[in-house]
Structure formats: C-alpha cells, structure tokens
Scaffold this motif. Structure first.
Motif, PDB file in Angstrom:
ATOM      1  N   ALA A  42       0.863  -1.179   0.000  1.00  0.00           N
ATOM      2  CA  ALA A  42       0.000   0.000   0.000  1.00  0.00           C
ATOM      3  C   ALA A  42       0.897   1.225   0.000  1.00  0.00           C
ATOM      4  O   ALA A  42       1.900   1.269   0.716  1.00  0.00           O
ATOM      5  N   ARG A  43       0.531   2.202  -0.826  1.00  0.00           N
ATOM      6  CA  ARG A  43       1.337   3.424  -0.871  1.00  0.00           C
ATOM      7  C   ARG A  43       0.444   4.639  -1.096  1.00  0.00           C
ATOM      8  O   ARG A  43      -0.624   4.533  -1.695  1.00  0.00           O
ATOM      9  N   ILE A  44       0.918   5.756  -0.573  1.00  0.00           N
ATOM     10  CA  ILE A  44       0.239   7.029  -0.771  1.00  0.00           C
ATOM     11  C   ILE A  44       1.151   7.876  -1.645  1.00  0.00           C
ATOM     12  O   ILE A  44       2.339   8.029  -1.355  1.00  0.00           O
ATOM     13  N   GLU A  45       0.573   8.409  -2.728  1.00  0.00           N
ATOM     14  CA  GLU A  45       1.346   9.229  -3.661  1.00  0.00           C
ATOM     15  C   GLU A  45       0.683  10.581  -3.858  1.00  0.00           C
ATOM     16  O   GLU A  45      -0.543  10.687  -3.855  1.00  0.00           O
ATOM     17  N   HIS A  46       1.519  11.583  -4.042  1.00  0.00           N
ATOM     18  CA  HIS A  46       1.058  12.922  -4.415  1.00  0.00           C
ATOM     19  C   HIS A  46       1.211  12.995  -5.928  1.00  0.00           C
ATOM     20  O   HIS A  46       2.330  12.986  -6.439  1.00  0.00           O
ATOM     21  N   GLU A  47       0.080  13.025  -6.628  1.00  0.00           N
ATOM     22  CA  GLU A  47       0.109  13.076  -8.092  1.00  0.00           C
ATOM     23  C   GLU A  47       0.145  14.535  -8.532  1.00  0.00           C
ATOM     24  O   GLU A  47      -0.848  15.248  -8.442  1.00  0.00           O
ATOM     25  N   ARG A  48       1.300  14.949  -9.022  1.00  0.00           N
ATOM     26  CA  ARG A  48       1.484  16.327  -9.462  1.00  0.00           C
ATOM     27  C   ARG A  48       1.002  16.493 -10.897  1.00  0.00           C
ATOM     28  O   ARG A  48       1.075  15.566 -11.687  1.00  0.00           O
ATOM     29  N   ARG A  49       0.563  17.680 -11.216  1.00  0.00           N
ATOM     30  CA  ARG A  49       0.147  17.967 -12.587  1.00  0.00           C
ATOM     31  C   ARG A  49       1.372  18.064 -13.480  1.00  0.00           C
ATOM     32  O   ARG A  49       2.350  18.723 -13.147  1.00  0.00           O
ATOM     33  N   VAL A  59       4.019   0.786   2.566  1.00  0.00           N
ATOM     34  CA  VAL A  59       4.100  -0.267   3.566  1.00  0.00           C
ATOM     35  C   VAL A  59       3.706  -1.584   2.906  1.00  0.00           C
ATOM     36  O   VAL A  59       2.837  -1.616   2.037  1.00  0.00           O
ATOM     37  N   THR A  60       4.399  -2.659   3.282  1.00  0.00           N
ATOM     38  CA  THR A  60       4.042  -3.999   2.838  1.00  0.00           C
ATOM     39  C   THR A  60       3.366  -4.712   3.996  1.00  0.00           C
ATOM     40  O   THR A  60       3.878  -4.694   5.119  1.00  0.00           O
ATOM     41  N   VAL A  61       2.202  -5.322   3.708  1.00  0.00           N
ATOM     42  CA  VAL A  61       1.409  -5.973   4.749  1.00  0.00           C
ATOM     43  C   VAL A  61       1.208  -7.432   4.343  1.00  0.00           C
ATOM     44  O   VAL A  61       0.683  -7.722   3.270  1.00  0.00           O
ATOM     45  N   ARG A  62       1.613  -8.336   5.210  1.00  0.00           N
ATOM     46  CA  ARG A  62       1.477  -9.771   4.952  1.00  0.00           C
ATOM     47  C   ARG A  62       0.055 -10.238   5.222  1.00  0.00           C
ATOM     48  O   ARG A  62      -0.703  -9.557   5.920  1.00  0.00           O
ATOM     49  N   PRO A  63      -0.312 -11.424   4.701  1.00  0.00           N
ATOM     50  CA  PRO A  63      -1.662 -11.944   4.935  1.00  0.00           C
ATOM     51  C   PRO A  63      -1.965 -12.058   6.432  1.00  0.00           C
ATOM     52  O   PRO A  63      -1.138 -12.503   7.213  1.00  0.00           O
ATOM     53  N   SER A  67      -1.283  -2.819   9.275  1.00  0.00           N
ATOM     54  CA  SER A  67      -0.252  -1.812   9.474  1.00  0.00           C
ATOM     55  C   SER A  67      -0.847  -0.438   9.161  1.00  0.00           C
ATOM     56  O   SER A  67      -1.835  -0.338   8.435  1.00  0.00           O
ATOM     57  N   THR A  68      -0.224   0.593   9.704  1.00  0.00           N
ATOM     58  CA  THR A  68      -0.694   1.953   9.459  1.00  0.00           C
ATOM     59  C   THR A  68       0.300   2.683   8.570  1.00  0.00           C
ATOM     60  O   THR A  68       1.505   2.671   8.822  1.00  0.00           O
ATOM     61  N   LEU A  69      -0.240   3.311   7.561  1.00  0.00           N
ATOM     62  CA  LEU A  69       0.543   4.084   6.597  1.00  0.00           C
ATOM     63  C   LEU A  69       0.316   5.555   6.898  1.00  0.00           C
ATOM     64  O   LEU A  69      -0.786   6.064   6.798  1.00  0.00           O
ATOM     65  N   GLY A  70       1.372   6.238   7.308  1.00  0.00           N
ATOM     66  CA  GLY A  70       1.256   7.653   7.622  1.00  0.00           C
ATOM     67  C   GLY A  70       1.343   7.894   9.113  1.00  0.00           C
ATOM     68  O   GLY A  70       1.671   6.976   9.864  1.00  0.00           O
ATOM     69  N   PRO A  71       1.077   9.081   9.545  1.00  0.00           N
ATOM     70  CA  PRO A  71       0.564  10.193   8.763  1.00  0.00           C
ATOM     71  C   PRO A  71       1.628  10.792   7.844  1.00  0.00           C
ATOM     72  O   PRO A  71       2.798  10.863   8.206  1.00  0.00           O
ATOM     73  N   VAL A  72       1.188  11.174   6.652  1.00  0.00           N
ATOM     74  CA  VAL A  72       2.045  11.844   5.674  1.00  0.00           C
ATOM     75  C   VAL A  72       1.390  13.164   5.300  1.00  0.00           C
ATOM     76  O   VAL A  72       0.183  13.332   5.457  1.00  0.00           O
ATOM     77  N   GLU A  73       2.190  14.096   4.819  1.00  0.00           N
ATOM     78  CA  GLU A  73       1.683  15.410   4.419  1.00  0.00           C
ATOM     79  C   GLU A  73       1.825  15.603   2.927  1.00  0.00           C
ATOM     80  O   GLU A  73       2.720  15.038   2.300  1.00  0.00           O
ATOM     81  N   SER A  74       0.933  16.417   2.369  1.00  0.00           N
ATOM     82  CA  SER A  74       0.996  16.790   0.965  1.00  0.00           C
ATOM     83  C   SER A  74       0.506  18.225   0.850  1.00  0.00           C
ATOM     84  O   SER A  74      -0.290  18.670   1.673  1.00  0.00           O
TER      85      SER A  74
END
Length: 126
Positions: A42-49, A59-63, A67-74
């Motif tokens: 799972a990943r969070i991306e900032h898609e720029r114009r 983050v990689t999460v096994r079966p 897991s918690t992804l973040g907090p991240v800022e954009s």
C-alpha cells in the motif's frame, strides 16, 4: 488607548510569525488490514500535474496482518492517491483511490473468481 492598540498590533504580529512557521499541509493516514491470501503493498502518492508522482509513504502488509501508513503530508489542494496492489507484482496495476485529508481504513480481501482484480478493497473514512 494607544497602549491597547500597540498591544493588539504586537500580539497580531507575533501570532502571524508563529502561525507562519507551522505547517498548513493536510495529513493523510491509512490503516491497512490485509485479510487476503497474498502480501500487499500500500502506498500514498502525491500526483502532481504534468510531472511524475511523489511517493509519500509505502508499507508492505502480509496476509492476516495490519499496518498503518502515515501520517504523511501533501500540499493543500493537490491530488493524493492511495494505491494497493500485490507485493512484488510488476504486471498487475494496483487499485487506486483518490483520498482527501484525514484518516482511513482499508480492508483488503482476496478477489472473487469473477473479478478482474486479485483484491477487493473496502476503503472507509474515519
């Protein structure tokens, strides 16, 4: 009277300096629960114009794990995307979700036999 005005101006100036140093970027957090039979990424991306996306967190999460992804800022008013796909898969495109500021929970299960995707993702905002 002029003393009160001076105090108000000084207080407003100090408040401006203090708030100017604080971050105004929105934050994003995703709690990922993997109930599928495969490891996921799972990943969070900032898609720029007109430019390539910037990876904000991954983050990689096994079966059977979570897991918690973040907090991240954009930067504000920018497009932020959560992508969930099979870990290590290079051919399959990940599931993509545009997210707004705040916290989310993503529950991932194995896709059905009639589905085009290897995963079923349920995304809810907290």
């Amino acid at each position: 009277m002029s003393f009160n005005r001076s105090v108000i101006v000084l207080a407003a100036t100090l408040l401006g300096f203090i708030l100017g140093g604080c971050s105004v970027n929105p934050t994003y957090t995703v709690h990922v629960i993997n109930n599928s039979t495969k490891s996921i990424n799972a990943r969070i991306e900032h898609e720029r114009r007109f430019d390539s996306a910037i990876l904000l967190g991954s983050v990689t999460v096994r079966p059977g794990q979570e897991s918690t992804l973040g907090p991240v800022e954009s930067p504000p008013l920018e497009r932020v995307v959560l992508q969930i796909g099979e870990s290590g898969a290079t051919v399959a495109t990940p599931e993509s979700f545009v997210i707004k500021r705040g916290s989310y929970t993503a529950q991932v299960t194995t896709g059905t036999t009639t589905s085009w995707s290897a995963f079923e993702v349920s995304l809810t905002k907290e």
